[in-house]
Design a protein around this motif. Structure first.
Motif, PDB file in Angstrom:
ATOM      1  N   ASP A  65       0.851  -1.190   0.000  1.00 58.93           N
ATOM      2  CA  ASP A  65       0.000   0.000   0.000  1.00 58.93           C
ATOM      3  C   ASP A  65       0.885   1.236   0.000  1.00 58.93           C
ATOM      4  OD1 ASP A  65      -2.098   1.846   0.208  1.00 58.93           O
ATOM      5  OD2 ASP A  65      -3.179   0.652   1.687  1.00 58.93           O
ATOM      6  N   ALA A  66       0.532   2.190  -0.836  1.00 60.26           N
ATOM      7  CA  ALA A  66       1.262   3.451  -0.883  1.00 60.26           C
ATOM      8  C   ALA A  66       0.940   4.317   0.326  1.00 60.26           C
ATOM      9  CB  ALA A  66       0.918   4.195  -2.179  1.00 60.26           C
ATOM     10  N   ARG A  67      -0.149   4.002   1.015  1.00 60.03           N
ATOM     11  CA  ARG A  67      -0.564   4.756   2.200  1.00 60.03           C
ATOM     12  C   ARG A  67      -0.404   3.907   3.454  1.00 60.03           C
ATOM     13  NH1 ARG A  67      -6.078   7.958   0.708  1.00 60.03           N
ATOM     14  NH2 ARG A  67      -5.665   8.296  -1.506  1.00 60.03           N
ATOM     15  N   ALA A  68       0.059   4.538   4.525  1.00 60.17           N
ATOM     16  CA  ALA A  68       0.209   3.839   5.797  1.00 60.17           C
ATOM     17  C   ALA A  68      -1.143   3.483   6.392  1.00 60.17           C
ATOM     18  CB  ALA A  68       1.013   4.683   6.780  1.00 60.17           C
ATOM     19  N   GLU A  69      -2.088   4.393   6.254  1.00 59.30           N
ATOM     20  CA  GLU A  69      -3.445   4.169   6.756  1.00 59.30           C
ATOM     21  C   GLU A  69      -4.423   4.502   5.644  1.00 59.30           C
ATOM     22  OE1 GLU A  69      -4.132   6.215  10.411  1.00 59.30           O
ATOM     23  OE2 GLU A  69      -2.306   5.432  11.319  1.00 59.30           O
ATOM     24  N   ARG A  70      -5.600   3.922   5.745  1.00 66.60           N
ATOM     25  CA  ARG A  70      -6.563   4.089   4.666  1.00 66.60           C
ATOM     26  C   ARG A  70      -7.971   3.917   5.211  1.00 66.60           C
ATOM     27  NH1 ARG A  70      -6.152   3.734  -0.848  1.00 66.60           N
ATOM     28  NH2 ARG A  70      -3.928   3.389  -0.873  1.00 66.60           N
ATOM     29  N   ARG A  71      -8.881   4.717   4.718  1.00 66.82           N
ATOM     30  CA  ARG A  71     -10.305   4.541   5.045  1.00 66.82           C
ATOM     31  C   ARG A  71     -10.819   3.292   4.335  1.00 66.82           C
ATOM     32  NH1 ARG A  71     -13.308  10.271   5.277  1.00 66.82           N
ATOM     33  NH2 ARG A  71     -11.765  11.319   6.569  1.00 66.82           N
ATOM     34  N   PRO A  72     -11.992   2.791   4.719  1.00 66.64           N
ATOM     35  CA  PRO A  72     -12.564   1.659   3.986  1.00 66.64           C
ATOM     36  C   PRO A  72     -12.672   1.972   2.496  1.00 66.64           C
ATOM     37  CG  PRO A  72     -13.776   2.008   6.018  1.00 66.64           C
ATOM     38  CD  PRO A  72     -12.824   3.173   5.876  1.00 66.64           C
ATOM     39  N   GLY A  73     -12.369   0.970   1.693  1.00 68.06           N
ATOM     40  CA  GLY A  73     -12.409   1.141   0.239  1.00 68.06           C
ATOM     41  C   GLY A  73     -12.051  -0.153  -0.464  1.00 68.06           C
ATOM     42  N   PRO A  74     -11.860  -0.101  -1.766  1.00 65.62           N
ATOM     43  CA  PRO A  74     -11.556  -1.305  -2.543  1.00 65.62           C
ATOM     44  C   PRO A  74     -10.179  -1.882  -2.212  1.00 65.62           C
ATOM     45  CG  PRO A  74     -12.246   0.501  -3.971  1.00 65.62           C
ATOM     46  CD  PRO A  74     -12.049   1.071  -2.600  1.00 65.62           C
ATOM     47  N   LEU A  75     -10.042  -3.165  -2.450  1.00 67.41           N
ATOM     48  CA  LEU A  75      -8.792  -3.905  -2.272  1.00 67.41           C
ATOM     49  C   LEU A  75      -8.591  -4.753  -3.517  1.00 67.41           C
ATOM     50  CD1 LEU A  75      -6.501  -5.142  -0.319  1.00 67.41           C
ATOM     51  CD2 LEU A  75      -8.189  -6.926   0.110  1.00 67.41           C
ATOM     52  N   LEU A  76      -7.376  -4.744  -4.067  1.00 70.61           N
ATOM     53  CA  LEU A  76      -7.062  -5.570  -5.220  1.00 70.61           C
ATOM     54  C   LEU A  76      -6.336  -6.829  -4.755  1.00 70.61           C
ATOM     55  CD1 LEU A  76      -6.071  -4.510  -8.691  1.00 70.61           C
ATOM     56  CD2 LEU A  76      -4.624  -6.195  -7.578  1.00 70.61           C
ATOM     57  N   VAL A  77      -6.815  -7.991  -5.157  1.00 68.76           N
ATOM     58  CA  VAL A  77      -6.176  -9.278  -4.858  1.00 68.76           C
ATOM     59  C   VAL A  77      -5.447  -9.715  -6.122  1.00 68.76           C
ATOM     60  CG1 VAL A  77      -6.548 -11.683  -4.204  1.00 68.76           C
ATOM     61  CG2 VAL A  77      -7.964  -9.877  -3.177  1.00 68.76           C
ATOM     62  N   TYR A  78      -4.107  -9.882  -6.022  1.00 66.92           N
ATOM     63  CA  TYR A  78      -3.288 -10.244  -7.185  1.00 66.92           C
ATOM     64  C   TYR A  78      -2.874 -11.708  -7.105  1.00 66.92           C
ATOM     65  CZ  TYR A  78      -0.359  -9.885 -11.174  1.00 66.92           C
ATOM     66  OH  TYR A  78       0.149 -10.076 -12.430  1.00 66.92           O
TER      67      TYR A  78
END
Length: 186
Positions: A65-78
């Motif tokens: 993740d480019a961000r240390a913390e993040r609000r709820p949102g999409p997640l990409l599974v690779y």
């Protein structure tokens, strides 16, 4: 650049992947990452997590993740490529890091069980279990997904499609938002 790389590979005195055996082929492919790929680059988060596998064995995974913390949102599974027999999380570090930065999304790279040691349907079972686990927003992930996207290249593209079909038939805790099969074996 590609011509120079191909010329370097052509002069190497080595057997083909098919001739060298599975362990040696996997080692050779893993060793080529730094030769053929960009550096991983800076990320706020790059950490390993364990996913409960369908057979009780933990599956390795890595969160980018480019961000240390993040609000709820999409997640990409690779889901990585490698013909269902090669490939692993470290080989795909540069790509997953670039996707996390470029799309500004957390990316979860999944290490599914490989053939021939783990015959079909081990890989698709693992990928479905990983997608369902990620969709459930486990504490170990440290992210609250509102939906997931599935992505993968080659064999991983195939596994992304198969996993999307499984989630269509029996939805996960959050919706499947997108499917990104990259030159899939379809």
């Amino acid at each position: 650049d590609v011509r120079a790389l191909l010329d370097q590979l052509a002069v190497l005195d080595r057997p083909s992947l098919e001739e060298m055996g599975m362990a040696a082929a996997r080692q050779m492919i893993a060793g080529m990452r730094d030769l053929v790929d960009a550096p991983v680059g800076a990320l706020a988060v790059m950490r390993d997590v364990a996913i409960p596998g369908p057979d009780g064995t933990p599956l390795p995974a890595r969160l980018y993740d480019a961000r240390a913390e993040r609000r709820p949102g999409p997640l990409l599974v690779y889901l990585h490529g490698g013909g269902w027999v090669m490939g692993d999380i470290p080989f795909y570090d540069p790509l997953c890091a670039a996707i996390a930065r470029g799309l500004d999304l957390p990316v979860l790279s999944v290490g599914y069980r490989l053939a021939p040691e783990h015959p079909w349907p081990a890989a698709p079972d693992d990928c479905e279990a990983a997608a369902r686990w990620a969709a459930s927003g486990p504490d170990a992930l440290g992210r609250t997904p509102t939906g997931i996207a599935l992505a993968g290249d080659s064999a991983g593209g195939n596994l992304a499609i198969v996993t999307a079909l499984a989630l269509r038939d029996a939805p996960a805790a959050v919706p499947l938002l997108a499917l990104w099969p990259i030159y899939p074996a379809a």
